[in-house]
Design a protein around this motif. Sequence first.
Motif, mmCIF file in Angstrom:
data_model
loop_
_atom_site.group_PDB
_atom_site.id
_atom_site.type_symbol
_atom_site.label_atom_id
_atom_site.label_comp_id
_atom_site.label_asym_id
_atom_site.label_seq_id
_atom_site.Cartn_x
_atom_site.Cartn_y
_atom_site.Cartn_z
ATOM 1 N N GLY A 294 53.058 26.200 24.436
ATOM 2 C CA GLY A 294 53.096 27.586 24.010
ATOM 3 C C GLY A 294 52.135 28.533 24.699
ATOM 4 O O GLY A 294 52.014 29.686 24.275
ATOM 5 N N LEU A 295 51.454 28.088 25.740
ATOM 6 C CA LEU A 295 50.560 28.983 26.464
ATOM 7 C C LEU A 295 51.349 29.749 27.530
ATOM 8 O O LEU A 295 52.414 29.307 27.964
ATOM 9 N N PRO A 296 50.851 30.901 27.970
ATOM 10 C CA PRO A 296 51.572 31.673 28.986
ATOM 11 C C PRO A 296 51.663 30.901 30.301
ATOM 12 O O PRO A 296 50.842 30.013 30.574
ATOM 13 N N GLU A 297 52.653 31.265 31.110
ATOM 14 C CA GLU A 297 52.768 30.614 32.421
ATOM 15 C C GLU A 297 51.708 31.178 33.352
ATOM 16 O O GLU A 297 51.622 32.392 33.548
ATOM 17 N N PRO A 298 50.912 30.302 33.960
ATOM 18 C CA PRO A 298 49.862 30.790 34.858
ATOM 19 C C PRO A 298 50.407 31.127 36.244
ATOM 20 O O PRO A 298 51.449 30.619 36.663
ATOM 21 N N GLU A 299 49.683 31.973 36.954
ATOM 22 C CA GLU A 299 49.954 32.205 38.369
ATOM 23 C C GLU A 299 49.520 30.966 39.146
ATOM 24 O O GLU A 299 48.621 30.230 38.732
ATOM 25 N N ILE A 300 50.168 30.741 40.289
ATOM 26 C CA ILE A 300 49.875 29.574 41.116
ATOM 27 C C ILE A 300 49.196 30.019 42.403
ATOM 28 O O ILE A 300 49.618 31.000 43.039
ATOM 29 N N SER A 301 48.140 29.293 42.782
ATOM 30 C CA SER A 301 47.408 29.584 44.024
ATOM 31 C C SER A 301 46.990 31.054 44.077
ATOM 32 O O SER A 301 47.229 31.760 45.061
ATOM 33 N N TRP A 302 46.357 31.508 43.014
ATOM 34 C CA TRP A 302 45.932 32.901 42.887
ATOM 35 C C TRP A 302 44.671 33.139 43.724
ATOM 36 O O TRP A 302 43.689 32.413 43.620
ATOM 37 N N VAL A 303 44.690 34.157 44.578
ATOM 38 C CA VAL A 303 43.533 34.477 45.413
ATOM 39 C C VAL A 303 42.626 35.434 44.652
ATOM 40 O O VAL A 303 43.019 36.561 44.327
ATOM 41 N N GLY B 154 36.653 43.419 47.419
ATOM 42 C CA GLY B 154 37.840 42.907 48.091
ATOM 43 C C GLY B 154 37.609 41.686 48.946
ATOM 44 O O GLY B 154 38.506 41.246 49.676
ATOM 45 N N ARG B 155 36.419 41.085 48.845
ATOM 46 C CA ARG B 155 36.110 39.910 49.643
ATOM 47 C C ARG B 155 36.632 38.647 48.963
ATOM 48 O O ARG B 155 36.531 38.508 47.740
ATOM 49 N N PHE B 156 37.135 37.723 49.773
ATOM 50 C CA PHE B 156 37.670 36.460 49.243
ATOM 51 C C PHE B 156 36.572 35.667 48.539
ATOM 52 O O PHE B 156 35.471 35.504 49.063
ATOM 53 N N VAL B 157 36.901 35.181 47.337
ATOM 54 C CA VAL B 157 35.984 34.339 46.579
ATOM 55 C C VAL B 157 36.514 32.918 46.484
ATOM 56 O O VAL B 157 35.821 31.947 46.801
ATOM 57 N N ALA B 158 37.758 32.768 46.052
ATOM 58 C CA ALA B 158 38.337 31.429 45.873
ATOM 59 C C ALA B 158 39.836 31.551 45.691
ATOM 60 O O ALA B 158 40.354 32.595 45.288
ATOM 61 N N GLU B 159 40.525 30.471 46.013
ATOM 62 C CA GLU B 159 41.941 30.347 45.661
ATOM 63 C C GLU B 159 42.021 29.420 44.452
ATOM 64 O O GLU B 159 41.648 28.251 44.532
ATOM 65 N N LEU B 160 42.481 29.963 43.333
ATOM 66 C CA LEU B 160 42.553 29.204 42.088
ATOM 67 C C LEU B 160 43.896 28.517 41.982
ATOM 68 O O LEU B 160 44.947 29.138 42.177
ATOM 69 N N ASP B 161 43.874 27.224 41.655
ATOM 70 C CA ASP B 161 45.131 26.475 41.506
ATOM 71 C C ASP B 161 46.043 27.160 40.502
ATOM 72 O O ASP B 161 47.229 27.372 40.760
ATOM 73 N N LEU B 162 45.495 27.462 39.328
ATOM 74 C CA LEU B 162 46.221 28.150 38.264
ATOM 75 C C LEU B 162 45.346 29.295 37.772
ATOM 76 O O LEU B 162 44.120 29.164 37.736
ATOM 77 N N ALA B 163 45.969 30.390 37.390
ATOM 78 C CA ALA B 163 45.157 31.546 36.997
ATOM 79 C C ALA B 163 45.900 32.427 36.011
ATOM 80 O O ALA B 163 47.122 32.582 36.084
ATOM 81 N N TYR B 164 45.117 33.003 35.082
ATOM 82 C CA TYR B 164 45.607 34.025 34.157
ATOM 83 C C TYR B 164 44.843 35.313 34.468
ATOM 84 O O TYR B 164 43.808 35.594 33.843
ATOM 85 N N PRO B 165 45.304 36.102 35.433
ATOM 86 C CA PRO B 165 44.556 37.306 35.832
ATOM 87 C C PRO B 165 44.337 38.295 34.693
ATOM 88 O O PRO B 165 43.293 38.954 34.644
ATOM 89 N N SER B 166 45.293 38.404 33.785
ATOM 90 C CA SER B 166 45.149 39.371 32.690
ATOM 91 C C SER B 166 43.977 39.032 31.784
ATOM 92 O O SER B 166 43.406 39.923 31.134
ATOM 93 N N TRP B 167 43.608 37.748 31.724
ATOM 94 C CA TRP B 167 42.514 37.321 30.849
ATOM 95 C C TRP B 167 41.328 36.758 31.630
ATOM 96 O O TRP B 167 40.350 36.319 31.049
ATOM 97 N N LYS B 168 41.458 36.724 32.952
ATOM 98 C CA LYS B 168 40.404 36.204 33.823
ATOM 99 C C LYS B 168 40.003 34.781 33.431
ATOM 100 O O LYS B 168 38.827 34.454 33.263
ATOM 101 N N VAL B 169 41.025 33.941 33.302
ATOM 102 C CA VAL B 169 40.824 32.518 32.994
ATOM 103 C C VAL B 169 41.498 31.706 34.098
ATOM 104 O O VAL B 169 42.659 31.960 34.430
ATOM 105 N N GLY B 170 40.751 30.760 34.653
ATOM 106 C CA GLY B 170 41.288 29.929 35.727
ATOM 107 C C GLY B 170 41.202 28.447 35.419
ATOM 108 O O GLY B 170 40.151 27.835 35.648
ATOM 109 N N PRO B 171 42.281 27.831 34.875
ATOM 110 C CA PRO B 171 42.271 26.377 34.660
ATOM 111 C C PRO B 171 42.517 25.646 35.985
ATOM 112 O O PRO B 171 43.364 26.057 36.776
#
Length: 296
Positions: free
Chosen positions: A203-212, A218-235
Motif C-alpha cells: 500500500g505504499l506509493p510507487e517510488p521513482e527509479i534511479s532518481w538523480v 543543481g550539483r549532482f549529489v547521488a543517484e537513488l535506487d528508489l525515491a519519493y521526491p514529494s516526501w524526500k525519502v530515499g529507500p
Amino acid sequence: MVDDLIFSVRDAVEPGRSRFTFRRVGLRTPYRGIRSSAHAPAPDDLRSRVAEYAPRLRAGQFFSHETSLGLLGVPLPPFPYLPGIHVSAHRPGREPRVPGIRGHRLQTRDPMIVQTAEGWPLEHPVRAWRQCAALWRTDDLVAAADFLLTEMRPAIDAEELRAEVARMGDTSGRVLTRALALSRHGPRSASETRLRLLLLRNGLPEPEISWVLRDAHGRFVAELDLAYPSWKVGPEYDGRVHAEDMRQFARDADRWDAIRDCGWEHVRILHHHMRGDGALAVGKVRAALTRAGWRG
C-alpha cells in the motif's frame, strides 16, 4: 575450469579405437557418453553444469528457459532456488531424454538463437523469459523483465516482450501479463525490484527509479535506487558486505551524509529486513514517509 577437459566420447573416438580407452582414473561421467576431468560442479554453478552437458547437444538443440537467461546474466530466483538445465528443440526435432536434463519439444517456428562466448546455442532472451512463466513466481519474472529492459544488450523493449506473449500465449493465471504491468526500465538489481514490489504490495506509493538528487545549486549529489521526491525519502537496498572493503564503506557513508544534508531521509534496507514477508522493510519506509507528511 580453464585446465579441465570435458568431451564427448563419440566425437573423441578415432576409427578402430576402443571406447574403453576413455575409462581411465580421474575422468567422471556426468552424462552418458561424456567424460570430464573437472570436479563435480556445485548445484548453484550453472555455467559449469551447462559445460558438462554441452558436448551432448545435437543439431537443432539449444539451452532454453531459465538456463538461457542465467547464462546471459539475467537474475534468477534467489536461493534456495536452483535452476535446472533445460534443452529444447523445435518440431520436428527431438528434445533430449537424459536424466537430470529437462527436455522440451517446442512448436514449429523460426529459431532465434544467440550464442555464449563458449559457442553454446541459447534461446533468445525474450522467448526464454516467456518460457519461465511455468517455473517462476511473478516477482522473479518482473525482476528478469526489469533486467531485460535495462541491462540487456542488444537492447530489448517492453513491446518485444508483449508481442511474444501475444503470439505464444500467457498462462492460465496471466502471470506474464501481470509481470509486464509491474516491470520498469531502470532498476539495477533484482533486490531493488523486489523491494519496489514489496512496497507497492503493502500500500505504499510507487517510488521513482534511479532518481538523480541534486543540491540547491543543481550539483549532482547521488543517484537513488528508489525515491519519493514529494516526501524526500530515499529507500535503498544495501546487500553488500562492507567489512570486506572499508574504503567502499567510507565512500558510501559520505554519500549517505550528502543525501541527508539535502534534507532527505535515506532508508537503508538490509537483507534481514526483507526476510519472510518483508514487514521490517515496509515498516521502515512507511515510518519515514509518515514522518515526512505522507498520510496514505
